[in-house]
Write a protein that holds these residues in place. Structure first.
Motif, PDB file in Angstrom:
ATOM      1  N   THR A  46      -4.979  -3.360  13.222  1.00 33.44           N
ATOM      2  CA  THR A  46      -3.669  -2.750  12.980  1.00 33.44           C
ATOM      3  C   THR A  46      -2.541  -3.774  13.054  1.00 33.44           C
ATOM      4  OG1 THR A  46      -3.530  -2.120  15.311  1.00 33.44           O
ATOM      5  CG2 THR A  46      -4.390  -0.463  13.775  1.00 33.44           C
ATOM      6  N   SER A  47      -2.830  -4.969  13.541  1.00 35.82           N
ATOM      7  CA  SER A  47      -1.841  -6.054  13.555  1.00 35.82           C
ATOM      8  C   SER A  47      -1.684  -6.717  12.195  1.00 35.82           C
ATOM      9  CB  SER A  47      -2.255  -7.131  14.569  1.00 35.82           C
ATOM     10  OG  SER A  47      -2.317  -6.597  15.859  1.00 35.82           O
ATOM     11  N   ASN A  48      -2.548  -6.356  11.236  1.00 34.92           N
ATOM     12  CA  ASN A  48      -2.609  -7.070   9.959  1.00 34.92           C
ATOM     13  C   ASN A  48      -2.134  -6.265   8.756  1.00 34.92           C
ATOM     14  OD1 ASN A  48      -3.594  -9.248  11.344  1.00 34.92           O
ATOM     15  ND2 ASN A  48      -5.729  -8.860  10.846  1.00 34.92           N
ATOM     16  N   TYR A  49      -1.476  -5.145   8.961  1.00 36.99           N
ATOM     17  CA  TYR A  49      -0.904  -4.374   7.857  1.00 36.99           C
ATOM     18  C   TYR A  49       0.246  -3.542   8.406  1.00 36.99           C
ATOM     19  CZ  TYR A  49      -3.761  -0.476   9.653  1.00 36.99           C
ATOM     20  OH  TYR A  49      -4.325   0.482  10.452  1.00 36.99           O
ATOM     21  N   THR A  50       1.004  -2.922   7.511  1.00 31.27           N
ATOM     22  CA  THR A  50       2.150  -2.113   7.901  1.00 31.27           C
ATOM     23  C   THR A  50       1.851  -0.642   7.625  1.00 31.27           C
ATOM     24  OG1 THR A  50       3.677  -3.917   7.391  1.00 31.27           O
ATOM     25  CG2 THR A  50       4.616  -1.687   7.496  1.00 31.27           C
ATOM     26  N   VAL A  51       1.995   0.186   8.643  1.00 26.69           N
ATOM     27  CA  VAL A  51       1.793   1.625   8.482  1.00 26.69           C
ATOM     28  C   VAL A  51       2.912   2.170   7.591  1.00 26.69           C
ATOM     29  CG1 VAL A  51       1.735   3.842   9.696  1.00 26.69           C
ATOM     30  CG2 VAL A  51       0.610   1.826  10.692  1.00 26.69           C
ATOM     31  N   SER A  52       2.538   3.024   6.642  1.00 32.89           N
ATOM     32  CA  SER A  52       3.510   3.579   5.710  1.00 32.89           C
ATOM     33  C   SER A  52       3.070   4.971   5.261  1.00 32.89           C
ATOM     34  CB  SER A  52       3.663   2.643   4.500  1.00 32.89           C
ATOM     35  OG  SER A  52       4.712   3.081   3.654  1.00 32.89           O
ATOM     36  N   THR A  53       3.812   5.526   4.346  1.00 31.59           N
ATOM     37  CA  THR A  53       3.497   6.845   3.775  1.00 31.59           C
ATOM     38  C   THR A  53       3.527   6.756   2.251  1.00 31.59           C
ATOM     39  OG1 THR A  53       5.825   7.476   3.908  1.00 31.59           O
ATOM     40  CG2 THR A  53       4.395   8.146   5.754  1.00 31.59           C
ATOM     41  N   ARG A  54       2.928   5.703   1.716  1.00 33.03           N
ATOM     42  CA  ARG A  54       2.895   5.573   0.262  1.00 33.03           C
ATOM     43  C   ARG A  54       2.070   6.711  -0.334  1.00 33.03           C
ATOM     44  NH1 ARG A  54       1.150  -0.267  -1.491  1.00 33.03           N
ATOM     45  NH2 ARG A  54      -0.819   0.572  -0.846  1.00 33.03           N
ATOM     46  N   PRO A  55       2.391   7.213  -1.495  1.00 28.51           N
ATOM     47  CA  PRO A  55       3.398   6.731  -2.426  1.00 28.51           C
ATOM     48  C   PRO A  55       4.801   7.325  -2.228  1.00 28.51           C
ATOM     49  CG  PRO A  55       2.114   8.420  -3.495  1.00 28.51           C
ATOM     50  CD  PRO A  55       1.525   8.231  -2.112  1.00 28.51           C
ATOM     51  N   SER A  56       5.011   8.126  -1.187  1.00 26.40           N
ATOM     52  CA  SER A  56       6.365   8.660  -1.007  1.00 26.40           C
ATOM     53  C   SER A  56       7.335   7.584  -0.522  1.00 26.40           C
ATOM     54  CB  SER A  56       6.357   9.858  -0.057  1.00 26.40           C
ATOM     55  OG  SER A  56       5.872   9.498   1.213  1.00 26.40           O
ATOM     56  N   ALA A  57       6.909   6.691   0.360  1.00 30.08           N
ATOM     57  CA  ALA A  57       7.797   5.632   0.853  1.00 30.08           C
ATOM     58  C   ALA A  57       8.022   4.550  -0.198  1.00 30.08           C
ATOM     59  CB  ALA A  57       7.219   5.014   2.126  1.00 30.08           C
ATOM     60  N   TYR A  58       6.972   4.186  -0.923  1.00 29.02           N
ATOM     61  CA  TYR A  58       7.032   3.185  -1.981  1.00 29.02           C
ATOM     62  C   TYR A  58       6.089   3.642  -3.090  1.00 29.02           C
ATOM     63  CZ  TYR A  58       8.698   0.073   1.766  1.00 29.02           C
ATOM     64  OH  TYR A  58       9.381  -0.489   2.821  1.00 29.02           O
ATOM     65  N   PRO A  59       6.474   3.509  -4.352  1.00 27.02           N
ATOM     66  CA  PRO A  59       5.532   3.848  -5.430  1.00 27.02           C
ATOM     67  C   PRO A  59       4.419   2.807  -5.504  1.00 27.02           C
ATOM     68  CG  PRO A  59       7.498   2.815  -6.332  1.00 27.02           C
ATOM     69  CD  PRO A  59       7.747   2.995  -4.854  1.00 27.02           C
ATOM     70  N   VAL A  60       3.222   3.255  -5.821  1.00 32.37           N
ATOM     71  CA  VAL A  60       2.100   2.327  -6.017  1.00 32.37           C
ATOM     72  C   VAL A  60       2.017   2.059  -7.520  1.00 32.37           C
ATOM     73  CG1 VAL A  60      -0.367   1.934  -5.703  1.00 32.37           C
ATOM     74  CG2 VAL A  60       0.932   3.189  -3.965  1.00 32.37           C
ATOM     75  N   GLN A  61       2.344   0.824  -7.918  1.00 30.01           N
ATOM     76  CA  GLN A  61       2.484   0.489  -9.338  1.00 30.01           C
ATOM     77  C   GLN A  61       1.547  -0.603  -9.833  1.00 30.01           C
ATOM     78  OE1 GLN A  61       6.669  -0.481  -8.772  1.00 30.01           O
ATOM     79  NE2 GLN A  61       7.247   1.322  -9.967  1.00 30.01           N
ATOM     80  N   TYR A  62       0.857  -1.280  -8.909  1.00 28.75           N
ATOM     81  CA  TYR A  62       0.001  -2.398  -9.297  1.00 28.75           C
ATOM     82  C   TYR A  62      -1.314  -2.380  -8.526  1.00 28.75           C
ATOM     83  CZ  TYR A  62       4.477  -4.391 -10.842  1.00 28.75           C
ATOM     84  OH  TYR A  62       5.690  -4.588 -11.437  1.00 28.75           O
ATOM     85  N   VAL A  63      -2.311  -2.992  -9.146  1.00 26.70           N
ATOM     86  CA  VAL A  63      -3.529  -3.407  -8.448  1.00 26.70           C
ATOM     87  C   VAL A  63      -3.528  -4.927  -8.530  1.00 26.70           C
ATOM     88  CG1 VAL A  63      -6.045  -3.366  -8.426  1.00 26.70           C
ATOM     89  CG2 VAL A  63      -4.779  -1.296  -9.055  1.00 26.70           C
ATOM     90  N   ILE A  64      -3.701  -5.581  -7.394  1.00 24.04           N
ATOM     91  CA  ILE A  64      -3.714  -7.044  -7.368  1.00 24.04           C
ATOM     92  C   ILE A  64      -5.110  -7.511  -6.973  1.00 24.04           C
ATOM     93  CG2 ILE A  64      -2.734  -9.137  -6.359  1.00 24.04           C
ATOM     94  CD1 ILE A  64      -0.115  -7.620  -5.995  1.00 24.04           C
ATOM     95  N   LEU A  65      -5.704  -8.339  -7.845  1.00 24.67           N
ATOM     96  CA  LEU A  65      -7.057  -8.854  -7.634  1.00 24.67           C
ATOM     97  C   LEU A  65      -7.010 -10.228  -6.982  1.00 24.67           C
ATOM     98  CD1 LEU A  65      -8.800  -7.941 -11.005  1.00 24.67           C
ATOM     99  CD2 LEU A  65      -8.380  -6.499  -8.995  1.00 24.67           C
TER     100      LEU A  65
END
Length: 197
Positions: A46-65
């Motif tokens: 849990t130290s390695n990402y940010t808790v959020s409420t996507r897609p309401s907090a931010y739109p999910v628009q990309y997939v990054i490979l």
């Protein structure tokens, strides 16, 4: 039913059947914990990402490979180490296409090196090295494309090179992955073939 839809279903079913039975059993036992049914829950620290409420907090628009530049197991270990400050939503294993989900899609993985892109993307790591194309197996391409098609369908992301990006395309990055040996034409074709949308 359209012929294309029938073919897509058959291809997706065939690709899913290529996953070893033991992997399918583990994935299905963890299906309640994952956003993608064929993934196995393998949580990052849990130290390695940010808790959020996507897609309401931010739109999910990309997939990054990405390409890990590590083995699959070492990559999982890095994501699980609180000191590393890095994670992606998924990791795909080279040999058999096994998919580990490390961060829930609603949360923000730290994979792109660019906060704006992190907030608006799902990150997928692929086991291997950019200068060793033997890691880019048929199974890896197919299972990753199934995953990307699922993500794109769920968030209405266009299945093209403007929305399915390599890490090297992220503004401000110094990374080169997935590198010159990644077959983008093949990958985008598979993503569109596997799409249910």
């Amino acid at each position: 039913m359209h012929r294309r839809r029938i073919l897509q279903g058959a291809v997706a079913a065939a690709a899913a059947a290529m996953v070893p039975a033991s992997t399918r059993a583990m994935a299905s036992s963890a299906a309640g914990s994952t956003d993608y049914p064929l993934a196995h829950w393998t949580p990052a620290s849990t130290s390695n990402y940010t808790v959020s409420t996507r897609p309401s907090a931010y739109p999910v628009q990309y997939v990054i490979l990405h390409v890990t530049q590590e083995t699959f197991s070492d990559t999982i270990g890095i994501f699980q180490s609180p000191a590393k400050q890095v994670s992606a939503h998924y990791v795909v294993r080279s040999a058999d296409g096994y998919v580990a989900q490390c961060v829930r899609e609603q949360n923000i993985g730290w994979h792109a090196g660019n906060w704006d892109y992190n907030t608006r993307s799902v990150g997928i790591e692929h086991e291997g090295w950019v200068d060793q194309p033997t890691y880019f197996t048929n199974t890896l391409y197919e299972q990753s494309a199934l995953l990307t098609a699922s993500v794109c369908d769920r968030y209405s992301i266009p299945k093209d090179r403007a929305h399915i990006l390599g890490h090297a395309q992220v503004p401000g990055t110094d990374h080169t992955d997935p590198g010159p040996h990644w077959d983008w034409v093949r990958y985008i074709r598979l993503v569109n073939l596997f799409s249910t949308g």
